[in-house]
Design a protein around this motif. Sequence first.
Motif, PDB file in Angstrom:
ATOM      1  N   THR A 163       3.630  -6.992  -9.357  1.00 31.09           N
ATOM      2  CA  THR A 163       2.486  -7.844  -8.924  1.00 31.09           C
ATOM      3  C   THR A 163       2.972  -9.202  -8.099  1.00 31.09           C
ATOM      4  O   THR A 163       4.125  -9.258  -7.805  1.00 31.09           O
ATOM      5  CB  THR A 163       2.220  -8.457 -10.413  1.00 31.09           C
ATOM      6  OG1 THR A 163       2.982  -9.261 -10.939  1.00 31.09           O
ATOM      7  CG2 THR A 163       1.367  -7.200 -11.130  1.00 31.09           C
ATOM      8  N   ASN A 202      -7.192   0.507  -9.057  1.00 35.54           N
ATOM      9  CA  ASN A 202      -5.711   0.428  -8.780  1.00 35.54           C
ATOM     10  C   ASN A 202      -4.963   1.551  -8.279  1.00 35.54           C
ATOM     11  O   ASN A 202      -3.842   1.478  -7.912  1.00 35.54           O
ATOM     12  CB  ASN A 202      -5.081  -0.336  -9.787  1.00 35.54           C
ATOM     13  CG  ASN A 202      -5.485  -1.788  -9.939  1.00 35.54           C
ATOM     14  OD1 ASN A 202      -5.520  -2.681  -9.222  1.00 35.54           O
ATOM     15  ND2 ASN A 202      -6.453  -1.600 -11.013  1.00 35.54           N
ATOM     16  N   TRP A 254      -0.256   0.303 -17.612  1.00 31.30           N
ATOM     17  CA  TRP A 254      -1.068  -0.726 -17.477  1.00 31.30           C
ATOM     18  C   TRP A 254      -2.233  -0.720 -18.210  1.00 31.30           C
ATOM     19  O   TRP A 254      -2.771  -1.543 -19.035  1.00 31.30           O
ATOM     20  CB  TRP A 254      -1.495  -1.074 -15.951  1.00 31.30           C
ATOM     21  CG  TRP A 254      -2.083  -2.453 -15.760  1.00 31.30           C
ATOM     22  CD1 TRP A 254      -2.659  -3.196 -16.441  1.00 31.30           C
ATOM     23  CD2 TRP A 254      -2.703  -2.564 -14.388  1.00 31.30           C
ATOM     24  NE1 TRP A 254      -3.329  -4.130 -15.852  1.00 31.30           N
ATOM     25  CE2 TRP A 254      -3.431  -3.939 -14.406  1.00 31.30           C
ATOM     26  CE3 TRP A 254      -2.480  -2.332 -13.058  1.00 31.30           C
ATOM     27  CZ2 TRP A 254      -3.811  -4.534 -13.470  1.00 31.30           C
ATOM     28  CZ3 TRP A 254      -3.136  -2.754 -11.896  1.00 31.30           C
ATOM     29  CH2 TRP A 254      -3.753  -4.089 -11.995  1.00 31.30           C
ATOM     30  N   ARG A 311      -4.220  -8.950  -4.457  1.00 37.97           N
ATOM     31  CA  ARG A 311      -3.497 -10.132  -3.686  1.00 37.97           C
ATOM     32  C   ARG A 311      -4.647 -10.399  -2.526  1.00 37.97           C
ATOM     33  O   ARG A 311      -4.856 -11.677  -2.271  1.00 37.97           O
ATOM     34  CB  ARG A 311      -2.524  -9.403  -3.167  1.00 37.97           C
ATOM     35  CG  ARG A 311      -1.851 -10.498  -2.164  1.00 37.97           C
ATOM     36  CD  ARG A 311      -0.507  -9.994  -1.716  1.00 37.97           C
ATOM     37  NE  ARG A 311       0.081 -10.695  -0.440  1.00 37.97           N
ATOM     38  CZ  ARG A 311       1.277 -10.495  -0.034  1.00 37.97           C
ATOM     39  NH1 ARG A 311       1.828  -9.389  -0.106  1.00 37.97           N
ATOM     40  NH2 ARG A 311       1.643 -11.336   0.981  1.00 37.97           N
ATOM     41  N   TYR A 341      -1.288 -13.878 -11.755  1.00 36.42           N
ATOM     42  CA  TYR A 341      -0.353 -13.077 -11.300  1.00 36.42           C
ATOM     43  C   TYR A 341      -1.208 -11.744 -11.148  1.00 36.42           C
ATOM     44  O   TYR A 341      -1.647 -10.973 -11.819  1.00 36.42           O
ATOM     45  CB  TYR A 341       0.590 -12.666 -12.564  1.00 36.42           C
ATOM     46  CG  TYR A 341       1.629 -13.796 -12.967  1.00 36.42           C
ATOM     47  CD1 TYR A 341       2.699 -14.043 -12.420  1.00 36.42           C
ATOM     48  CD2 TYR A 341       0.948 -14.844 -13.958  1.00 36.42           C
ATOM     49  CE1 TYR A 341       3.437 -15.179 -12.686  1.00 36.42           C
ATOM     50  CE2 TYR A 341       1.567 -15.878 -14.021  1.00 36.42           C
ATOM     51  CZ  TYR A 341       2.998 -16.132 -13.627  1.00 36.42           C
ATOM     52  OH  TYR A 341       3.582 -17.301 -13.557  1.00 36.42           O
ATOM     53  N   SER A 384      -2.335  -8.262  -8.982  1.00 35.16           N
ATOM     54  CA  SER A 384      -1.956  -7.084  -8.582  1.00 35.16           C
ATOM     55  C   SER A 384      -1.965  -6.824  -7.068  1.00 35.16           C
ATOM     56  O   SER A 384      -2.629  -7.608  -6.105  1.00 35.16           O
ATOM     57  CB  SER A 384      -2.872  -5.974  -9.376  1.00 35.16           C
ATOM     58  OG  SER A 384      -4.092  -6.007  -8.678  1.00 35.16           O
TER      59      SER A 384
END
Length: 143
Positions: free
Chosen positions: A137, A16, A28, A112, A106, A108
């Motif tokens: 998010t 990420n 996170w 997506r 939901y 990130s």
Amino acid sequence: MPWLKDLYYNTITPINVRDYNAAQIAAWASTAERVDALRQRIEDQYFYVAENDARQIIGFASLTSDGEIDMLYVHKDFQGCGVASRLLQRLLDQATELGLSELVTYASITARPFFEKRGFTVVELYPVTINDVTWNTYEMKRS
């Protein structure tokens, strides 16, 4: 349970970074320390793991009984190999068995596009705050 914590942490931190800054990644990834919360999810949700031929756990995913895809993580070395697609298909099959008409997740920024390619649409931006650090998010749904 260390395998779950390690896979979770070691997926967030290298994967990420292209979409989130260092403080967001650290906040996170710190949630990997919440071992009791992870254990509770395993007990309360429909929880699936993916293994490779060597029986190494390379991914996991979970679905709540009311249709939320809560977790979907794939080991950093197995990204782009179809693991997430297979895990998602198992969640979709479980949702069908449960008679669910809609799923929500939901996702990130990183995840997506994966969900959009599989029929999920963005409902709204969904900010998350952990340890006074906020990042975005997306609430996404699929009927």
